[in-house]
Write a protein that holds these residues in place. Structure first.
Motif, PDB file in Angstrom:
ATOM      1  N   VAL A   5       2.401 -27.541 -12.945  1.00  0.00           N
ATOM      2  CA  VAL A   5       1.143 -28.136 -13.418  1.00  0.00           C
ATOM      3  C   VAL A   5       1.288 -28.828 -14.763  1.00  0.00           C
ATOM      4  O   VAL A   5       0.462 -29.681 -15.113  1.00  0.00           O
ATOM      5  CB  VAL A   5       0.018 -27.083 -13.517  1.00  0.00           C
ATOM      6  CG1 VAL A   5      -0.180 -26.393 -12.184  1.00  0.00           C
ATOM      7  CG2 VAL A   5       0.310 -26.043 -14.589  1.00  0.00           C
ATOM      8  N   LEU A  40      -8.339 -32.036 -10.228  1.00  0.00           N
ATOM      9  CA  LEU A  40      -7.921 -31.115  -9.177  1.00  0.00           C
ATOM     10  C   LEU A  40      -8.189 -31.662  -7.777  1.00  0.00           C
ATOM     11  O   LEU A  40      -7.488 -31.313  -6.830  1.00  0.00           O
ATOM     12  CB  LEU A  40      -8.650 -29.781  -9.332  1.00  0.00           C
ATOM     13  CG  LEU A  40      -8.133 -28.809 -10.385  1.00  0.00           C
ATOM     14  CD1 LEU A  40      -9.069 -27.620 -10.512  1.00  0.00           C
ATOM     15  CD2 LEU A  40      -6.731 -28.333 -10.028  1.00  0.00           C
ATOM     16  N   LEU A  46      -4.293 -32.931  -8.098  1.00  0.00           N
ATOM     17  CA  LEU A  46      -3.394 -31.799  -8.318  1.00  0.00           C
ATOM     18  C   LEU A  46      -3.297 -30.885  -7.108  1.00  0.00           C
ATOM     19  O   LEU A  46      -2.208 -30.409  -6.765  1.00  0.00           O
ATOM     20  CB  LEU A  46      -3.861 -30.993  -9.536  1.00  0.00           C
ATOM     21  CG  LEU A  46      -3.281 -31.400 -10.885  1.00  0.00           C
ATOM     22  CD1 LEU A  46      -3.968 -30.640 -12.003  1.00  0.00           C
ATOM     23  CD2 LEU A  46      -1.779 -31.119 -10.920  1.00  0.00           C
ATOM     24  N   LEU A 105      -7.004 -23.280 -13.180  1.00  0.00           N
ATOM     25  CA  LEU A 105      -7.233 -24.591 -13.784  1.00  0.00           C
ATOM     26  C   LEU A 105      -8.706 -24.986 -13.749  1.00  0.00           C
ATOM     27  O   LEU A 105      -9.222 -25.593 -14.694  1.00  0.00           O
ATOM     28  CB  LEU A 105      -6.380 -25.643 -13.082  1.00  0.00           C
ATOM     29  CG  LEU A 105      -4.868 -25.454 -13.238  1.00  0.00           C
ATOM     30  CD1 LEU A 105      -4.116 -26.457 -12.366  1.00  0.00           C
ATOM     31  CD2 LEU A 105      -4.431 -25.577 -14.685  1.00  0.00           C
TER      32      LEU A 105
END
Length: 412
Positions: free
Chosen positions: A114, A167, A220, A245
């Protein structure tokens, strides 16, 4: 809370209870009881759950050294870990927050998947989009009813939308993930409530990962899916990283926006420096000072010693719990002269609001950039911004481990 008379391994004759109660008399600063811990020296034993007496680390240099020391473990399942909640209920419902609670090599393996998304270069490329968001939410607030709640109108929506887009999480689900995130970071929720909230988010992210395995996008979560297909990552690991996250990407920044805004409204001369400048460096310095001064991660970063560690004339024994209090390190007068004075022109870059060492906050470039955009945008667009009520009437988050405001009624 009062101190308990006892004899600690360090030879002290008094072991203060921890955590000390928060105080409404100093809503922007550590409570008197917390500040008193610094008087025992850079490390002192404190009495926590039952008979546990972990070390509280208050000194800036000592925290920096220990946060970078591989002899301290972040794994909460280890004996001696100084749990922020009753240890008999610490694992109720499951609280898997991915690599945050892992030591190396697993920590580094997952974190590397990440970290590339949060480099300064990547984050700076997002600045125009974040500026667009800030302007849009300010427009909506100005066009809506006044007074308005700055938390719901601006502080919470901006970082929620930012991390949703990164995301690949549908922003229309923001009420769901905000509500569950709030329960996870609550200091008063029951273990069952926290566990249920975490399970809700984990199931939600797992379902999203499943959809993106079939129809990937440019985000992501889709990147995690590629790693699942490549055998580098399990679906459960991907969902857990998604929870981490999503939670970390909006909860902390939202609280900094609202709390920092209120603090600056109490210091109009410093607010004016941010509002009137054309120099990005002035805004950058202001953000660093606000991060230092407010230090919104309360109750400390927690570790367990794997080996004996000699530091500051004390010996942390293997198995001892360690609580690193960033709010005290960031007011260490040996590093920050006159630390109780807000001064956005000072060099506060050495603060530890994001931690230090290998477990420093992976999203700190993003948080910094969002704050650098939001504060000047808000104050330039609404130069007459003011609070509706006095500070005494504003609901601070004394009931959460991430400090901030439940609401901030403002008018203009």
């Amino acid at each position: 809370m009062t101190s308990t008379s006892a004899t600690s391994a360090a030879g002290a004759t008094e072991v203060p209870d921890f955590p000390p109660p928060r105080s409404a008399e100093c809503p922007f600063a550590p409570s008197p009881g917390m500040r008193a811990l610094s008087g025992y020296g850079p490390l002192t034993r404190v009495r926590s759950w039952g008979d546990s007496t972990p070390w509280a680390v208050t000194g800036h240099a000592e925290q920096k050294a220990l946060l970078s020391d591989a002899r301290l473990s972040v794994e909460f399942s280890r004996p001696g870990f100084p749990s922020p909640v009753d240890p008999s209920h610490a694992h109720a419902g499951g609280t898997d927050l991915s690599f945050v609670g892992m030591d190396d090599p697993e920590h580094t393996r997952l974190r590397r998947m990440v970290s590339g998304a949060f480099t300064v270069k990547r984050v700076e490329a997002m600045r125009p989009r974040v500026q667009e968001m800030a302007d849009d939410f300010v427009d909506a607030m100005l066009q809506g009813p006044a007074p308005a709640d700055l938390v719901q109108s601006l502080a919470l929506p901006i970082p929620s939308l930012v991390i949703s887009e990164m995301l690949g999480v549908p922003y229309e689900d923001h009420e769901f993930f905000q509500t569950n995130s709030k329960a996870i970071v609550s200091a008063v929720a029951t273990p069952q409530e926290r566990g249920t909230a975490h399970s809700n988010l984990a199931a939600y992210l797992d379902e999203l990962v499943g959809r993106k395995l079939v129809e990937p996008g440019d985000d992501l979560l889709s990147g995690f899916c590629a790693r699942i297909e490549g055998g580098e990552l399990t679906r459960r690991e991907a969902a857990a990283m998604g929870v981490l996250l999503l939670l970390g990407g909006h909860e902390t920044t939202a609280n900094m926006i609202s709390l920092g805004t209120l603090l600056l409204l109490q210091h109009p001369e410093q607010l004016a420096l941010i509002r009137d400048t054309d120099d990005p460096a002035v805004v950058r310095d202001a953000v660093e000072e606000l991060l230092r001064f407010l230090s919104i991660v309360h109750l400390g970063r927690r570790r367990t010693a794997l080996e004996d560690i000699e530091i500051a004339g004390r010996t942390i024994r293997a198995g001892d719990g360690v609580i690193l209090l960033g709010e005290l390190a960031n007011r260490d007068p040996s590093v920050f002269p006159d630390p109780d004075r807000l001064d956005i022109t000072r060099d506060a870059r050495h603060h530890q609001a994001f931690g230090a060492g290998s477990h420093h906050c992976v999203g700190q470039p993003l948080a910094r950039m969002e704050l650098q955009v939001v504060y000047p945008t808000l104050f330039r667009r609404i130069p007459t911004l003011r609070t509706v009520d006095g500070v005494d009437s504003i609901p601070f988050k004394y009931d959460a481990v991430i400090y901030g405001l439940h609401a901030l009624p403002v008018a203009w």
